[in-house]
Design a protein around this motif. Structure first.
Motif, PDB file in Angstrom:
ATOM      1  N   GLN A  64       0.805  -1.212   0.000  1.00 22.32           N
ATOM      2  CA  GLN A  64       0.000   0.000   0.000  1.00 22.32           C
ATOM      3  C   GLN A  64       0.843   1.269   0.000  1.00 22.32           C
ATOM      4  O   GLN A  64       0.327   2.367  -0.225  1.00 22.32           O
ATOM      5  CB  GLN A  64      -0.908  -0.001   1.232  1.00 22.32           C
ATOM      6  CG  GLN A  64      -1.899  -1.150   1.273  1.00 22.32           C
ATOM      7  CD  GLN A  64      -2.856  -1.109   0.097  1.00 22.32           C
ATOM      8  OE1 GLN A  64      -3.757  -0.271   0.059  1.00 22.32           O
ATOM      9  NE2 GLN A  64      -2.671  -1.997  -0.869  1.00 22.32           N
ATOM     10  N   ASP A  65       2.139   1.112   0.248  1.00 25.49           N
ATOM     11  CA  ASP A  65       3.015   2.273   0.391  1.00 25.49           C
ATOM     12  C   ASP A  65       3.942   2.447  -0.812  1.00 25.49           C
ATOM     13  O   ASP A  65       4.981   3.080  -0.711  1.00 25.49           O
ATOM     14  CB  ASP A  65       3.854   2.140   1.659  1.00 25.49           C
ATOM     15  CG  ASP A  65       4.685   0.865   1.687  1.00 25.49           C
ATOM     16  OD1 ASP A  65       4.433  -0.033   0.866  1.00 25.49           O
ATOM     17  OD2 ASP A  65       5.591   0.767   2.534  1.00 25.49           O
ATOM     18  N   CYS A  66       3.571   1.874  -1.946  1.00 24.25           N
ATOM     19  CA  CYS A  66       4.421   2.013  -3.133  1.00 24.25           C
ATOM     20  C   CYS A  66       3.565   2.118  -4.385  1.00 24.25           C
ATOM     21  O   CYS A  66       2.338   1.950  -4.342  1.00 24.25           O
ATOM     22  CB  CYS A  66       5.404   0.845  -3.236  1.00 24.25           C
ATOM     23  SG  CYS A  66       4.650  -0.710  -3.736  1.00 24.25           S
ATOM     24  N   LEU A  67       4.220   2.395  -5.481  1.00 25.53           N
ATOM     25  CA  LEU A  67       3.577   2.551  -6.776  1.00 25.53           C
ATOM     26  C   LEU A  67       3.941   1.358  -7.651  1.00 25.53           C
ATOM     27  O   LEU A  67       5.094   0.946  -7.686  1.00 25.53           O
ATOM     28  CB  LEU A  67       4.069   3.845  -7.423  1.00 25.53           C
ATOM     29  CG  LEU A  67       3.372   4.356  -8.671  1.00 25.53           C
ATOM     30  CD1 LEU A  67       1.951   4.806  -8.346  1.00 25.53           C
ATOM     31  CD2 LEU A  67       4.166   5.535  -9.252  1.00 25.53           C
ATOM     32  N   TYR A  68       2.955   0.779  -8.339  1.00 26.61           N
ATOM     33  CA  TYR A  68       3.191  -0.329  -9.257  1.00 26.61           C
ATOM     34  C   TYR A  68       3.112   0.168 -10.704  1.00 26.61           C
ATOM     35  O   TYR A  68       2.327   1.074 -11.017  1.00 26.61           O
ATOM     36  CB  TYR A  68       2.149  -1.433  -9.058  1.00 26.61           C
ATOM     37  CG  TYR A  68       2.335  -2.252  -7.801  1.00 26.61           C
ATOM     38  CD1 TYR A  68       3.116  -3.403  -7.807  1.00 26.61           C
ATOM     39  CD2 TYR A  68       1.724  -1.879  -6.605  1.00 26.61           C
ATOM     40  CE1 TYR A  68       3.281  -4.162  -6.659  1.00 26.61           C
ATOM     41  CE2 TYR A  68       1.885  -2.626  -5.445  1.00 26.61           C
ATOM     42  CZ  TYR A  68       2.664  -3.771  -5.484  1.00 26.61           C
ATOM     43  OH  TYR A  68       2.828  -4.515  -4.338  1.00 26.61           O
ATOM     44  N   ALA A  69       3.922  -0.429 -11.564  1.00 29.04           N
ATOM     45  CA  ALA A  69       3.877  -0.114 -12.997  1.00 29.04           C
ATOM     46  C   ALA A  69       4.195  -1.374 -13.780  1.00 29.04           C
ATOM     47  O   ALA A  69       4.969  -2.224 -13.329  1.00 29.04           O
ATOM     48  CB  ALA A  69       4.866   0.991 -13.346  1.00 29.04           C
ATOM     49  N   GLY A  70       3.591  -1.502 -14.960  1.00 25.07           N
ATOM     50  CA  GLY A  70       3.818  -2.672 -15.801  1.00 25.07           C
ATOM     51  C   GLY A  70       4.407  -2.296 -17.133  1.00 25.07           C
ATOM     52  O   GLY A  70       3.996  -1.308 -17.754  1.00 25.07           O
ATOM     53  N   ILE A  71       5.398  -3.068 -17.585  1.00 21.05           N
ATOM     54  CA  ILE A  71       6.015  -2.878 -18.901  1.00 21.05           C
ATOM     55  C   ILE A  71       5.618  -4.046 -19.789  1.00 21.05           C
ATOM     56  O   ILE A  71       5.904  -5.207 -19.473  1.00 21.05           O
ATOM     57  CB  ILE A  71       7.547  -2.803 -18.800  1.00 21.05           C
ATOM     58  CG1 ILE A  71       7.985  -1.613 -17.937  1.00 21.05           C
ATOM     59  CG2 ILE A  71       8.172  -2.698 -20.187  1.00 21.05           C
ATOM     60  CD1 ILE A  71       9.481  -1.541 -17.722  1.00 21.05           C
ATOM     61  N   SER A  72       4.963  -3.751 -20.894  1.00 20.80           N
ATOM     62  CA  SER A  72       4.543  -4.785 -21.835  1.00 20.80           C
ATOM     63  C   SER A  72       5.683  -5.130 -22.785  1.00 20.80           C
ATOM     64  O   SER A  72       6.393  -4.240 -23.261  1.00 20.80           O
ATOM     65  CB  SER A  72       3.328  -4.297 -22.633  1.00 20.80           C
ATOM     66  OG  SER A  72       3.024  -5.188 -23.678  1.00 20.80           O
ATOM     67  N   LEU A  73       5.845  -6.409 -23.076  1.00 21.33           N
ATOM     68  CA  LEU A  73       6.860  -6.855 -24.021  1.00 21.33           C
ATOM     69  C   LEU A  73       6.283  -7.123 -25.403  1.00 21.33           C
ATOM     70  O   LEU A  73       7.015  -7.439 -26.332  1.00 21.33           O
ATOM     71  CB  LEU A  73       7.538  -8.129 -23.509  1.00 21.33           C
ATOM     72  CG  LEU A  73       8.316  -8.010 -22.201  1.00 21.33           C
ATOM     73  CD1 LEU A  73       8.912  -9.368 -21.830  1.00 21.33           C
ATOM     74  CD2 LEU A  73       9.403  -6.957 -22.301  1.00 21.33           C
ATOM     75  N   THR A  74       4.969  -6.990 -25.550  1.00 17.07           N
ATOM     76  CA  THR A  74       4.324  -7.335 -26.815  1.00 17.07           C
ATOM     77  C   THR A  74       4.243  -6.161 -27.784  1.00 17.07           C
ATOM     78  O   THR A  74       3.881  -6.347 -28.939  1.00 17.07           O
ATOM     79  CB  THR A  74       2.898  -7.846 -26.570  1.00 17.07           C
ATOM     80  OG1 THR A  74       2.107  -6.787 -26.007  1.00 17.07           O
ATOM     81  CG2 THR A  74       2.908  -9.040 -25.621  1.00 17.07           C
ATOM     82  N   GLY A  75       4.560  -4.968 -27.311  1.00 17.67           N
ATOM     83  CA  GLY A  75       4.423  -3.792 -28.161  1.00 17.67           C
ATOM     84  C   GLY A  75       3.036  -3.204 -28.141  1.00 17.67           C
ATOM     85  O   GLY A  75       2.745  -2.224 -28.822  1.00 17.67           O
ATOM     86  N   LYS A  76       2.152  -3.788 -27.328  1.00 19.03           N
ATOM     87  CA  LYS A  76       0.789  -3.299 -27.209  1.00 19.03           C
ATOM     88  C   LYS A  76       0.489  -2.982 -25.755  1.00 19.03           C
ATOM     89  O   LYS A  76       1.003  -3.612 -24.846  1.00 19.03           O
ATOM     90  CB  LYS A  76      -0.212  -4.342 -27.725  1.00 19.03           C
ATOM     91  CG  LYS A  76      -0.072  -4.689 -29.199  1.00 19.03           C
ATOM     92  CD  LYS A  76      -1.099  -5.725 -29.598  1.00 19.03           C
ATOM     93  CE  LYS A  76      -0.968  -6.087 -31.068  1.00 19.03           C
ATOM     94  NZ  LYS A  76      -1.958  -7.117 -31.473  1.00 19.03           N
ATOM     95  N   HIS A  77      -0.387  -1.984 -25.545  1.00 22.13           N
ATOM     96  CA  HIS A  77      -0.846  -1.688 -24.198  1.00 22.13           C
ATOM     97  C   HIS A  77      -1.685  -2.854 -23.682  1.00 22.13           C
ATOM     98  O   HIS A  77      -2.380  -3.524 -24.439  1.00 22.13           O
ATOM     99  CB  HIS A  77      -1.707  -0.418 -24.184  1.00 22.13           C
ATOM    100  CG  HIS A  77      -0.914   0.844 -24.228  1.00 22.13           C
ATOM    101  ND1 HIS A  77      -0.070   1.236 -23.210  1.00 22.13           N
ATOM    102  CD2 HIS A  77      -0.845   1.828 -25.163  1.00 22.13           C
ATOM    103  CE1 HIS A  77       0.476   2.395 -23.518  1.00 22.13           C
ATOM    104  NE2 HIS A  77       0.038   2.777 -24.697  1.00 22.13           N
ATOM    105  N   ALA A  78      -1.621  -3.094 -22.385  1.00 20.04           N
ATOM    106  CA  ALA A  78      -2.497  -4.060 -21.738  1.00 20.04           C
ATOM    107  C   ALA A  78      -3.249  -3.310 -20.636  1.00 20.04           C
ATOM    108  O   ALA A  78      -3.047  -2.115 -20.428  1.00 20.04           O
ATOM    109  CB  ALA A  78      -1.679  -5.214 -21.161  1.00 20.04           C
ATOM    110  N   LEU A  79      -4.114  -4.000 -19.932  1.00 17.85           N
ATOM    111  CA  LEU A  79      -4.912  -3.314 -18.920  1.00 17.85           C
ATOM    112  C   LEU A  79      -4.046  -2.761 -17.800  1.00 17.85           C
ATOM    113  O   LEU A  79      -4.228  -1.633 -17.343  1.00 17.85           O
ATOM    114  CB  LEU A  79      -5.969  -4.259 -18.354  1.00 17.85           C
ATOM    115  CG  LEU A  79      -6.946  -3.589 -17.375  1.00 17.85           C
ATOM    116  CD1 LEU A  79      -7.823  -2.580 -18.103  1.00 17.85           C
ATOM    117  CD2 LEU A  79      -7.801  -4.626 -16.677  1.00 17.85           C
TER     118      LEU A  79
END
Length: 266
Positions: free
Chosen positions: A65-80
């Motif tokens: 709860q005390d941090c920020l999450y981020a996702g990097i896609s490897l497919t070249g497309k945005h995901a949810l």
């Protein structure tokens, strides 16, 4: 943000993923960030891969709860959940650095099986028959029996999870700004003895949902929290509610929930 400089990166352990992880680390270090191998010391947690990798990163790091999450896609497309592309890491570093950084909050559901320690789900909790036959669940809302379900199982999804397993069985897509969760049937059987609503239904975050498994030889159901199986035997009761916890991610311009849904599905 100057106070968000310690980063933990989650990835798969295959050769290709580890090579890409190393390149991401180099790019972040070049921009002045610090990489840590201890997720408890990070204030940013980044997943590399797909939405499934993001779900695993959140689960493996304890739904911080005390941090920020981020996702990097490897497919070249945005995901949810993956707002960034591997081939455009500069965009991510600048977004995290942004002095006017805005945070998106995704709700979680809390699940307790037979009064054991509760666990959390970002997408959904599912409970299904573990043998080739239907099973019976009493669906109890705020202490009152709502229906007795006969069928393959139920999916209880968060608003963001409404676009996943839930959507594949014709559940509704729900705006994550609504504090709620959804119940969706898997192959319900309606006859003179058993009768269900026959459609998914959305419950306020103030509601309490209880599922009581009929002990008729099918009391070892298959359960999953997001994309991870749960191995608990002799299940009798499952209690579900909307958690007070949320997952915080970077909120980007022109990348709202509905813009993501449009890009993915339309």
């Amino acid at each position: 943000m100057e106070d968000r400089m310690n980063i933990f990166i989650y990835s798969k352990h295959d050769k290709d993923s580890l090579e890409k992880k190393s390149k991401v680390e180099d790019a972040l270090i070049h921009e002045g960030f610090t990489i840590t191998e201890d997720d408890t010391k990070a204030n940013i947690i980044i997943s590399i891969g797909s939405d499934g990798s993001f779900l695993q990163a959140v689960r493996k790091t304890g739904f911080r709860q005390d941090c920020l999450y981020a996702g990097i896609s490897l497919t070249g497309k945005h995901a949810l959940y993956c707002d960034f592309h591997y081939n455009n890491l500069y965009e991510m570093t600048q977004a995290i650095r942004g002095a006017k950084l805005k945070v998106r909050k995704y709700p979680l559901i809390e699940v307790a099986v037979d009064n054991q320690q509760p666990f959390y789900c970002l997408n959904e909790f599912s409970i299904r028959s573990n043998i080739i036959r239907t099973f019976i669940l009493d669906v109890i809302i705020d202490g009152t029996l709502f229906e007795t379900f006969l069928g393959d199982g139920l999916i209880i999804s968060t608003p963001t999870g409404s676009t996943a397993y839930n959507k594949s069985v014709r559940g509704a897509v729900v705006d994550p700004l609504l504090p709620c969760f959804q119940v969706t049937e898997l192959a319900s059987v309606n006859n003179n003895t058993y009768r269900t609503l026959g459609s998914s239904f959305i419950m306020s975050g103030n509601r309490n949902l209880k599922l009581k498994v009929h002990q008729d030889g099918n009391d070892f159901p298959s359960m999953a929290a997001d994309n991870e199986a749960i191995g608990i035997r002799q299940v009798e009761n499952v209690e579900i509610r909307l958690s007070d916890k949320v997952i915080k991610t970077v909120k980007l311009k022109d990348n709202s929930f509905w813009e993501k849904v449009q890009r993915i599905y339309l």
